[in-house]
Design an enzyme around this catalytic site. Structure first.
Site, PDB file in Angstrom:
ATOM      1  N   GLU A 174      17.908 -28.946  -9.380  1.00 41.27           N
ATOM      2  CA  GLU A 174      17.997 -30.324  -8.906  1.00 41.27           C
ATOM      3  C   GLU A 174      17.938 -31.218 -10.132  1.00 41.27           C
ATOM      4  OE1 GLU A 174      15.110 -31.779  -6.028  1.00 41.27           O
ATOM      5  OE2 GLU A 174      16.085 -33.747  -5.995  1.00 41.27           O
ATOM      6  N   ASP A 179      17.351 -34.707   2.482  1.00 40.67           N
ATOM      7  CA  ASP A 179      16.159 -34.601   1.644  1.00 40.67           C
ATOM      8  C   ASP A 179      14.938 -35.122   2.402  1.00 40.67           C
ATOM      9  OD1 ASP A 179      14.738 -34.110  -0.649  1.00 40.67           O
ATOM     10  OD2 ASP A 179      15.770 -35.587  -1.891  1.00 40.67           O
ATOM     11  N   ASN A 218      20.617 -36.483  -6.421  1.00 40.75           N
ATOM     12  CA  ASN A 218      20.105 -37.400  -5.397  1.00 40.75           C
ATOM     13  C   ASN A 218      21.016 -38.616  -5.276  1.00 40.75           C
ATOM     14  OD1 ASN A 218      17.320 -36.319  -4.592  1.00 40.75           O
ATOM     15  ND2 ASN A 218      17.366 -36.160  -6.826  1.00 40.75           N
ATOM     16  N   GLU A 256      22.168 -34.897  -2.315  1.00 40.19           N
ATOM     17  CA  GLU A 256      20.977 -34.995  -1.457  1.00 40.19           C
ATOM     18  C   GLU A 256      20.789 -36.430  -0.981  1.00 40.19           C
ATOM     19  OE1 GLU A 256      17.477 -33.374  -3.238  1.00 40.19           O
ATOM     20  OE2 GLU A 256      18.417 -31.424  -3.622  1.00 40.19           O
ATOM     21  N   GLU A 280      10.518 -27.651  -0.954  1.00 41.93           N
ATOM     22  CA  GLU A 280      10.194 -28.141  -2.299  1.00 41.93           C
ATOM     23  C   GLU A 280       8.706 -28.455  -2.367  1.00 41.93           C
ATOM     24  OE1 GLU A 280      12.598 -31.541  -3.211  1.00 41.93           O
ATOM     25  OE2 GLU A 280      11.592 -32.807  -1.764  1.00 41.93           O
TER      26      GLU A 280
HETATM   27  P1  C2E Z   1      12.873 -35.831  -4.513  1.00 41.69           P
HETATM   28  O1  C2E Z   1      14.341 -35.869  -4.367  1.00 41.69           O
HETATM   29  O2  C2E Z   1      12.055 -35.427  -3.349  1.00 41.69           O
HETATM   30  O3  C2E Z   1      12.600 -34.931  -5.778  1.00 41.69           O
HETATM   31  C1  C2E Z   1      11.595 -34.006  -5.862  1.00 41.69           C
HETATM   32  C2  C2E Z   1      10.390 -34.589  -6.520  1.00 41.69           C
HETATM   33  O4  C2E Z   1       9.321 -33.679  -6.353  1.00 41.69           O
HETATM   34  C3  C2E Z   1      10.574 -34.758  -8.009  1.00 41.69           C
HETATM   35  O5  C2E Z   1       9.843 -35.887  -8.408  1.00 41.69           O
HETATM   36  C4  C2E Z   1       9.915 -33.488  -8.555  1.00 41.69           C
HETATM   37  O6  C2E Z   1       9.475 -33.632  -9.876  1.00 41.69           O
HETATM   38  C5  C2E Z   1       8.760 -33.347  -7.584  1.00 41.69           C
HETATM   39  N1  C2E Z   1       8.292 -31.965  -7.491  1.00 41.69           N
HETATM   40  C6  C2E Z   1       9.015 -30.852  -7.635  1.00 41.69           C
HETATM   41  N2  C2E Z   1       8.232 -29.757  -7.470  1.00 41.69           N
HETATM   42  C7  C2E Z   1       6.999 -30.199  -7.208  1.00 41.69           C
HETATM   43  C8  C2E Z   1       5.738 -29.558  -6.934  1.00 41.69           C
HETATM   44  O7  C2E Z   1       5.615 -28.339  -6.900  1.00 41.69           O
HETATM   45  N3  C2E Z   1       4.670 -30.358  -6.696  1.00 41.69           N
HETATM   46  C9  C2E Z   1       4.761 -31.702  -6.722  1.00 41.69           C
HETATM   47  N4  C2E Z   1       3.659 -32.403  -6.491  1.00 41.69           N
HETATM   48  N5  C2E Z   1       5.932 -32.362  -6.971  1.00 41.69           N
HETATM   49  C10 C2E Z   1       7.032 -31.609  -7.206  1.00 41.69           C
HETATM   50  P2  C2E Z   1      10.464 -36.978  -9.349  1.00 41.69           P
HETATM   51  O8  C2E Z   1      11.309 -36.355 -10.399  1.00 41.69           O
HETATM   52  O9  C2E Z   1       9.356 -37.869  -9.768  1.00 41.69           O
HETATM   53  O10 C2E Z   1      11.444 -37.742  -8.388  1.00 41.69           O
HETATM   54  C11 C2E Z   1      10.950 -38.524  -7.372  1.00 41.69           C
HETATM   55  C12 C2E Z   1      12.051 -39.018  -6.492  1.00 41.69           C
HETATM   56  O11 C2E Z   1      12.922 -39.918  -7.155  1.00 41.69           O
HETATM   57  C13 C2E Z   1      12.948 -37.895  -6.031  1.00 41.69           C
HETATM   58  O12 C2E Z   1      12.337 -37.262  -4.957  1.00 41.69           O
HETATM   59  C14 C2E Z   1      14.206 -38.638  -5.642  1.00 41.69           C
HETATM   60  O13 C2E Z   1      14.096 -39.151  -4.348  1.00 41.69           O
HETATM   61  C15 C2E Z   1      14.208 -39.773  -6.622  1.00 41.69           C
HETATM   62  N6  C2E Z   1      15.173 -39.508  -7.686  1.00 41.69           N
HETATM   63  C16 C2E Z   1      15.058 -38.739  -8.773  1.00 41.69           C
HETATM   64  N7  C2E Z   1      16.179 -38.770  -9.507  1.00 41.69           N
HETATM   65  C17 C2E Z   1      17.034 -39.573  -8.851  1.00 41.69           C
HETATM   66  C18 C2E Z   1      18.385 -39.996  -9.075  1.00 41.69           C
HETATM   67  O14 C2E Z   1      19.053 -39.629 -10.051  1.00 41.69           O
HETATM   68  N8  C2E Z   1      18.949 -40.812  -8.147  1.00 41.69           N
HETATM   69  C19 C2E Z   1      18.255 -41.223  -7.050  1.00 41.69           C
HETATM   70  N9  C2E Z   1      18.883 -42.018  -6.170  1.00 41.69           N
HETATM   71  N10 C2E Z   1      17.013 -40.839  -6.801  1.00 41.69           N
HETATM   72  C20 C2E Z   1      16.397 -40.025  -7.687  1.00 41.69           C
HETATM   73 CA    CA Z   2      12.502 -34.348  -1.545  1.00 46.10          CA
HETATM   74 CA    CA Z   3      15.896 -34.655  -3.880  1.00 45.48          CA
END
Ligand code: C2E
Ligand code: CA
Ligand code: CA
Length: 505
Positions: free
Chosen positions: A270, A390, A328, A360, A447
């Protein structure tokens, strides 16, 4: 000679008569001059009166809104000069919807209906005190609440909201506006700003900041606090700095592996955006994505992330690894004209097969904007991309709803997966989603997998794919490549590593 003298005596009038004639002429001229002067005076007076009326009308026009007759921003600033109290900014956020549904003329009807509730407004908690209202723009109004401090101002704001909340019926169509109110009360913190329009403008700015703070959807009436200003300033920094940050490559994409629970191989990644801000430090998407969504800059982020992700997919393909990449996508992206074409162009440019790209979309995003989202999702699906829902389980989606969407994957929200270690209820929810997903023919992804025991339970349930810190945190591209190499070198190493990865190109 004599007759000549005699004739001359008869022809010329006596000197006294001359004097009389000259005097009469002079009098006449004087009278004419006086009359002329008087006429001029009268004219000038009339002109002055007209000019004053014109000036008054121009001043009124400059201070009033032609549609509603309420004061405009200028008029408001001048009307509440030095009056103390508090300023409320009230936003009905419905005009666009009325315009879209019934056309602009009906939008104006709606604004006038709202205005009626603001003219001569008196609130129960402010007995007898009259409020000054103004229309700032669209369906945003300013109201001066005299003689209140912060606490009373909040109550007055609640009452104001109540007054504007009741449904509006335009052409038989019922609209219920989501009214929000931001308030700033005058106080010692404004001591430096001289009383007058400048002070009122400062109050309006702070009321706007408080209004922005209602956007998190927690409270519909907010009073200004200095910390809100700091947050707003930080937001503004992000908005202004984003494009340059992309150019400088302060924004980057990290990859988090996704592993199959059956064969325990790496099947994809991802892509997760990161912003390494030179002054604010590492920023996570939960902070900057909502800001970019609000300004429309999300399109630029998505293009960047797609480009980086497909370039990485190409690199892996060239090394014989067929890894899918999940990107995403915000609902705002689906509303951007030409988004599916852009995706097709990027896939072609990087020579990546469409089925290696998963887009997603959050469950709440898809269900809130169905009319916009659904046709675009169909076009993306027709390209051959996979679509995933998602954060499943947090929104309103029902099983029936999912069946009507062109989706291939469901990602169980990490809050349930994280809870599986301790909450039996979460285990039951996850099991139900896995079964439901499979009934619909979807791939189910969990996830937030942090514990080996949770991974084992998921595998036992038949969940297809897992992603989480147990396998790896999101890694910058180069670190991810090293991580992959380390797996290859030690495929059976116990612990966090998921075992051998898929290497079939
Ligand atoms: P998401 O799509 O639900 O992405 C998964 C989030 O869960 C990611 O946080 C990831 O680092 C975190 N995660 C993965 N494995 C674990 C785990 O085992 N435990 C815990 N506690 N967390 C875990 P991240 O990178 O901070 O991203 C947060 C949200 O920001 C993402 O949720 C997504 O909705 C958004 N996001 C990230 N990149 C993009 C992007 O390029 N475009 C858009 N529109 N949204 C993005
Ligand atoms: Ca998610
Ligand atoms: Ca996602």
């Amino acid at each position: 000679m004599t007759p000549a003298r005699g004739a001359s005596a008869v022809a010329s009038p006596a000197p006294a008569l001359w004097v009389l004639i000259v005097a009469a002429l002079l009098l006449l001229m004087l009278a004419a001059a006086v009359v002329g002067l008087l006429v001029q005076r009268v004219r000038r007076h009339r002109h002055d009166v007209e000019a004053a009326a014109l000036a008054e009308r121009l001043r009124r026009d400059a201070h009033h809104d032609p549609l509603t007759g309420l004061r405009n921003r200028e008029g408001f600033l001048h009307a509440v000069t030095g009056a103390g109290g508090a300023v409320a900014v009230v936003d009905l956020s419905l005009l666009d919807q009325v315009n879209d549904t019934l056309g602009h003329a009906r939008g104006e009807v709606f604004v006038r209906l709202a205005t009626e509730r603001l003219v001569d407004v008196r609130l129960p908690s402010l007995t007898g005190r009259e409020l000054v209202a103004a229309r700032l723009e669209g369906d945003t109004f300013a109201v001066h609440i005299p003689g209140v401090d912060g606490h009373d101002a909040h109550r007055a704001g609640e009452e104001l909201r109540e007054r504007l909340l009741a449904p509006y019926v335009v052409e038989g169509v019922r609209f219920e506006p989501p009214v929000v109110v931001g308030i700033a009360a005058d106080g010692p913190w404004l001591a430096d700003v001289p009383a007058g329009p400048e002070r009122t403008a400062a109050l309006l700015r702070r009321a706007d900041v408080a209004l922005a703070a209602t956007r998190d959807g927690v409270e519909a009436v907010r009073c200004y606090e200095p910390s809100m200003g700091e947050r707003a300033a930080r937001r503004l920094r992000l908005i202004r700095g984003f494009s340059a940050a992309v150019g400088r490559r302060d924004v980057r994409v990290d990859f988090q592996p996704v592993v199959s629970l059956g064969e325990r191989t790496v099947v994809g990644v991802e892509a997760l955006a990161r912003w390494d801000h030179p002054e604010l430090g590492l920023l996570l998407p939960d902070e900057f994505v909502p800001v970019l969504e609000a300004t429309g800059q999300i399109a630029e982020l998505t293009t960047f992330v797609l480009d980086e992700s497909l370039a990485a997919a190409r690199r892996w393909l060239d090394r014989g690894m067929r890894l899918s990449v999940a990107v995403n996508v915000s609902v705002g992206n689906l509303g951007t004209p030409g988004f599916p074409e852009e995706v097709a162009t990027l896939l072609a440019a990087h020579r990546v097969p469409a089925e290696l790209l998963t887009l997603e979309l959050t469950e709440s995003g898809v269900s809130s904007e169905r009319e916009i989202a659904l046709p675009v999702m169909r076009r993306l699906h027709a390209l051959g991309c996979h679509l995933a829902v998602d954060d499943f389980g947090t929104g309103q989606s029902s099983l029936a709803h999912l069946r009507r969407l062109p989706v291939d994957q469901v990602k169980i929200d990490k809050s349930f997966v994280l809870g599986m270690g301790t909450e039996y209820g979460d285990v039951a929810v996850v099991r139900a989603i896995v079964e439901m997903g499979h009934t619909l023919g979807l791939t189910v992804v969990a996830e937030g997998v942090e514990q080996a025991a949770v991974r084992a339970t998921l595998a036992e349930m038949g969940c297809d794919v897992a992603q989480g810190y147990l396998v790896s945190r999101p890694l910058p591209a180069r670190c991810f490549d090293s991580w992959l190499e380390s797996l290859e070198a030690h495929p059976d190493e116990p612990g966090a590593a998921p075992g051998p990865r898929t290497l079939i190109a």
